[in-house]
Scaffold this active site. Structure first.
Site, mmCIF file in Angstrom:
data_model
loop_
_atom_site.group_PDB
_atom_site.id
_atom_site.type_symbol
_atom_site.label_atom_id
_atom_site.label_comp_id
_atom_site.label_asym_id
_atom_site.label_seq_id
_atom_site.Cartn_x
_atom_site.Cartn_y
_atom_site.Cartn_z
ATOM 1 N N CYS A 1 0.856 -1.202 -0.008
ATOM 2 C CA CYS A 1 -0.097 0.027 0.094
ATOM 3 C C CYS A 1 0.880 1.251 0.035
ATOM 4 C CB CYS A 1 -0.887 -0.052 1.326
ATOM 5 S SG CYS A 1 -2.579 1.013 0.996
ATOM 6 N N CYS B 1 -0.204 4.152 1.953
ATOM 7 C CA CYS B 1 -0.659 5.278 2.955
ATOM 8 C C CYS B 1 0.401 5.476 3.866
ATOM 9 C CB CYS B 1 -2.165 4.491 3.594
ATOM 10 S SG CYS B 1 -1.854 3.308 4.510
ATOM 11 N N LYS C 1 -12.375 -5.187 2.536
ATOM 12 C CA LYS C 1 -11.918 -4.107 3.304
ATOM 13 C C LYS C 1 -12.946 -3.161 3.688
ATOM 14 C CE LYS C 1 -7.746 -1.688 4.534
ATOM 15 N NZ LYS C 1 -6.323 -0.945 4.061
ATOM 16 N N ARG D 1 -11.618 7.527 3.870
ATOM 17 C CA ARG D 1 -11.255 6.454 2.726
ATOM 18 C C ARG D 1 -12.454 5.966 2.232
ATOM 19 N NH1 ARG D 1 -5.881 4.434 6.162
ATOM 20 N NH2 ARG D 1 -4.647 6.282 5.500
ATOM 21 N N GLU E 1 -16.809 -8.063 -4.555
ATOM 22 C CA GLU E 1 -15.404 -7.690 -4.281
ATOM 23 C C GLU E 1 -14.555 -9.057 -4.144
ATOM 24 O OE1 GLU E 1 -13.334 -5.176 -4.078
ATOM 25 O OE2 GLU E 1 -14.750 -3.490 -3.668
ATOM 26 N N LYS F 1 -11.385 -7.810 6.499
ATOM 27 C CA LYS F 1 -11.079 -6.988 7.303
ATOM 28 C C LYS F 1 -12.135 -5.785 7.966
ATOM 29 C CE LYS F 1 -6.997 -3.779 8.191
ATOM 30 N NZ LYS F 1 -6.015 -3.165 7.642
ATOM 31 N N SER G 1 -6.584 -3.747 15.002
ATOM 32 C CA SER G 1 -5.904 -3.092 16.029
ATOM 33 C C SER G 1 -6.884 -2.587 17.030
ATOM 34 C CB SER G 1 -5.172 -1.744 15.637
ATOM 35 O OG SER G 1 -5.844 -0.820 14.749
ATOM 36 N N TYR H 1 -2.628 -9.191 16.184
ATOM 37 C CA TYR H 1 -1.609 -8.800 17.492
ATOM 38 C C TYR H 1 -1.221 -9.759 18.468
ATOM 39 C CZ TYR H 1 -2.338 -4.878 14.082
ATOM 40 O OH TYR H 1 -2.605 -4.228 13.063
#
Length: 325
Positions: A120, A122, A195, A217, A233, A248, A274, A313
């Protein structure tokens, strides 16, 4: 007295009996562990909103990799946090960009550890968007060429899997063609196929320093209210050559994971993002929940919903708990 009913509790009578008939299992090899790599030396900075997760510099990666491999985790996904950014995200596709250098560092120490490269722009653009911006608009087709350059550069550095996360239309087919033409026909694409434009990404944007500097976004990430769009998608990415499909976020999108799993036969990857991590950590720090029990239950539910793999994580924590039995 005639007791004519089913005795479902027979299969719940002991821990061993429950284990014998358990339908869904977590394994260390189910996980992909995210790493945030920064430039400089002797850098290990805990991310304030993500306790236990760090931005680390290249020279400290070896210690982190030692632990990951010892725990039986087979794959990492790399996110770069560059010192310099520009309008076109040059650092994303520079031969010596931070992800490229981090990939080489992984392969130097552990050639068999799989490197998934987040593809990506970003983290590398000064405006924080995932593509080329003109007059306040994120341009789709112009962005694709930079994403191809990024993917090829990552593959040249030794990445095992390319994971484009930008949600530009046509990104899978364009990257597939670019990789093939560059001689990387065997490198698979793990597409961020589904996403959503989610509030659960907040802590990540601190971790990767990737918050957009204007707007949002929503013109390229999906509306959380939409379900059938996810299938459109996913099917597009399959037709374009994807090898894995990422969904996601995960916890609020279990129905999407199941829908895609039912319709598609590629490996499904749930991204336990996250915000999902931070909420559990915050509640556990306050003594409100049993962290281990909550994490194991929620991650098991992702697999039960249809995920084959989980980006999380919590991966190191879970791997430790699994080793402990």
């Amino acid at each position: 007295m005639d007791m004519n009913f089913d005795r479902h509790r027979r299969l719940r009578s002991s821990a061993n009996m429950r284990a014998l008939v358990r339908e869904t299992h977590l394994r260390a090899e189910d996980f992909i562990y995210p790493l945030f790599i920064v430039e400089g030396k002797q850098q290990k900075q805990e991310i304030s909103s993500m306790p236990g997760i760090y931005q680390i510099s290249l020279d400290l990666m070896k210690q982190e990799l030692d632990e990951i491999v010892q725990l039986g985790i087979k794959a990492v996904i790399l996110f770069g946090v560059p010192e310099e950014k520009d309008e076109c995200g040059t650092g994303a596709y520079h031969d010596h960009g931070i992800v490229q250098e981090a990939t080489r560092e992984v392969k130097k120490h552990y050639p068999e550890l799989l490197v998934v490269a987040d593809t990506c722009l970003c983290e590398y653009t000064d405006h924080g968007h995932c593509g080329v911006v003109k007059d306040g608009e994120v341009l789709n087709d112009e962005s694709l060429q930079l994403l191809v350059k990024t993917a090829v550069s990552q593959a040249q550095a030794g990445a095992d899997i390319i994971a484009p996360s930008n949600m530009m239309d046509g990104f899978v087919t364009t990257i597939r063609r670019g990789l093939d033409e560059a001689g990387f026909k065997e490198i698979p694409i793990m597409s961020y196929a589904v996403k959503y434009s989610s509030a659960f990404y907040g802590p990540f944007r601190e971790a990767a320093n990737s918050a957009p500097q204007f707007g949002d976004r929503k013109t390229y990430q999906m509306d959380p209210a939409n379900r059938l769009e996810a299938l459109r998608e996913a099917h597009s990415d399959i037709e374009e050559g994807a090898d894995f499909l990422i969904i996601k976020p995960a916890l609020s999108y279990m129905d999407i994971i199941r829908d895609v799993k039912n319709e598609c036969h590629l490996p499904i990857v749930a991204y336990n993002v996250s915000g999902e991590y931070s909420m559990v950590k915050a509640a556990a720090a306050n003594g409100w929940i049993d962290e281990k029990a909550i994490v194991l239950e929620s991650l098991t539910s992702m697999k039960r919903a249809g995920a084959d793999l989980i980006i999380s994580y919590f991966a190191k924590d879970v791997a430790k708990w699994l080793q402990e039995g």
